[in-house]
Design an enzyme around this catalytic site. Structure first.
Site, PDB file in Angstrom:
ATOM      1  N   CYS A 185       0.841  -1.234  -0.064  1.00 12.80           N
ATOM      2  CA  CYS A 185      -0.128  -0.015   0.082  1.00 12.80           C
ATOM      3  C   CYS A 185       0.989   1.273   0.100  1.00 12.80           C
ATOM      4  O   CYS A 185       1.471   1.616   1.106  1.00 12.80           O
ATOM      5  CB  CYS A 185      -0.939   0.080   1.154  1.00 12.80           C
ATOM      6  SG  CYS A 185      -1.888   1.476   1.477  1.00 12.80           S
ATOM      7  N   CYS A 234      -0.406   4.192   2.101  1.00 16.01           N
ATOM      8  CA  CYS A 234      -0.110   3.876   3.692  1.00 16.01           C
ATOM      9  C   CYS A 234       1.081   4.218   3.994  1.00 16.01           C
ATOM     10  O   CYS A 234       1.329   4.811   5.137  1.00 16.01           O
ATOM     11  CB  CYS A 234      -0.685   2.718   4.087  1.00 16.01           C
ATOM     12  SG  CYS A 234      -2.172   1.805   3.289  1.00 16.01           S
ATOM     13  N   ASP A 235       2.024   3.557   3.261  1.00 10.36           N
ATOM     14  CA  ASP A 235       3.475   3.608   3.698  1.00 10.36           C
ATOM     15  C   ASP A 235       4.503   4.375   3.137  1.00 10.36           C
ATOM     16  O   ASP A 235       5.431   4.422   3.309  1.00 10.36           O
ATOM     17  CB  ASP A 235       3.999   1.986   3.442  1.00 10.36           C
ATOM     18  CG  ASP A 235       2.869   1.035   4.393  1.00 10.36           C
ATOM     19  OD1 ASP A 235       2.424   1.463   5.440  1.00 10.36           O
ATOM     20  OD2 ASP A 235       3.085  -0.049   4.172  1.00 10.36           O
TER      21      ASP A 235
END
Ligand code: NAP
Length: 296
Positions: free
Chosen positions: A127, A130-131
């Protein structure tokens, strides 16, 4: 006893909940992780009619809040099994309903290569939104050739020092417009006809080995973003509803499963297009059909 139990709080499940709640049905939605499903990972949603551009996480949050405002009960419990009498067992309890709508979505597909599992969260991610921020000013690689991979590259190119886009074919299946944007970025290198065969690193990702037309190459990176599609996670339902040879729930005419009173919506079913638009469409139809059939 609920009217409808909905398994999964992604766009399909939450839309089903919205429609059922507006019909005054007693419903519960079970979600094992965070609400929103795969769309949470989308940096930007630009192909949802009527919404010019919105982040995937904003879309998910809006939908979740809309559903909660209707008084829908969302329980953060993992569904372990269902039976043909519409009983549902989770990690926290047992529940029953007149109908079940299965909307469990899909899992990220893995490369299944050496060190992948070991280095998840230590450089291996599924992701980018997200990261991505963990890799500010660092070198990363994105694997894949679909829309997710292309959009991940665009997103990461604004954060990271260098982004390699590695795809096993000589052309992409993702949108041409996004690819054109990528080609304008001077910190993106596209590597085609190449497969990642190994991830190197002990405590964290240090490099990857790629096989390019039978030649091995080592690329030093800090982060590896795997964006190679998704896989169904319907195993727990296989004794109750028919599953096809790819693992998707057979949905003869759209939302009916092989078992009366059990419906399916979203990416978990056999369908030709897995998109936000088709997920919410499934959710609305599944709830409407379930309500109609339980009242007959
Ligand atoms: P996808 O379209 O299924 O693409 C997966 C890509 O990964 C393909 O290029 C595939 O290559 C490659 N791949 C699969 N297995 C691999 C492996 N083991 N090793 C290396 N490469 C592998 O998946 P996605 O990009 O996640 O998209 C899923 C759906 O969501 C699509 O319908 C997509 O259009 C949609 N989506 C839409 C948007 C948007 O509209 N904004 C954004 C993201 C996703 P091959 O072609 O060789 O199989």
């Amino acid at each position: 006893m609920y009217d409808i139990i909905i398994v999964g709080a992604g766009p399909a499940g939450l839309t089903a909940a919205l429609y059922a709640a507006r019909a005054n049905k007693k419903i519960v939605v079970f979600e094992a992780n965070v609400p929103g499903g795969q769309i949470v990972n989308a940096h930007m949603v630009s192909n949802y009619p009527g919404v010019k551009s919105m982040s995937g996480s904003d879309f998910a949050t809006n939908l979740y809040n809309q559903v909660i405002d209707y008084g829908v009960e969302v329980k953060f419990e993992t569904v372990l099994s269902i039976d043909e009498n519409k009983n549902v067992t989770t990690d926290k309890g047992s529940y029953s309903a007149k109908a079940i709508i299965l909307a469990p979505g899909v899992d990220n597909r893995k490369l299944r290569i050496e060190n992948e599992d070991k280095l998840i969260g230590k450089g291996v991610s599924y992701c980018a939104t997200c990261d991505g921020n963990f890799y500010k000013g660092k070198d990363v690689a994105v694997i894949g050739g679909g829309n997710t991979a292309l959009e991940d590259v665009l997103y990461l190119s604004d954060i990271c020092s260098k982004v390699y886009l590695i795809h096993r074919r000589d052309s992409f299946k993702g949108a041409e417009l996004t690819l054109e944007e990528i080609k304008k970025k001077n910190n993106v290198e596209i590597i085609l006809n190449s497969s990642v065969t190994k991830i190197n690193g002990i405590e964290k990702v240090e490099s990857i080995v790629i096989n390019n037309l039978d030649q091995e190459q080592i690329i030093n990176i800090d982060g590896l973003f795997v964006a190679i599609g998704h896989e169904p996670k319907n195993i727990m339902f296989k004794n109750v509803v028919d599953i096809d040879d790819k693992g998707y729930i057979v949905s003869n005419d759209g939302v009916h499963t092989s078992k009366k009173g059990i419906y399916v919506a979203g990416d978990a079913r056999d369908k030709i297009l897995r998109q936000l638009t088709t997920a919410v469409s499934d959710g609305s139809i599944a709830a409407t059909v379930a309500i109609k059939e339980m009242e007959n």
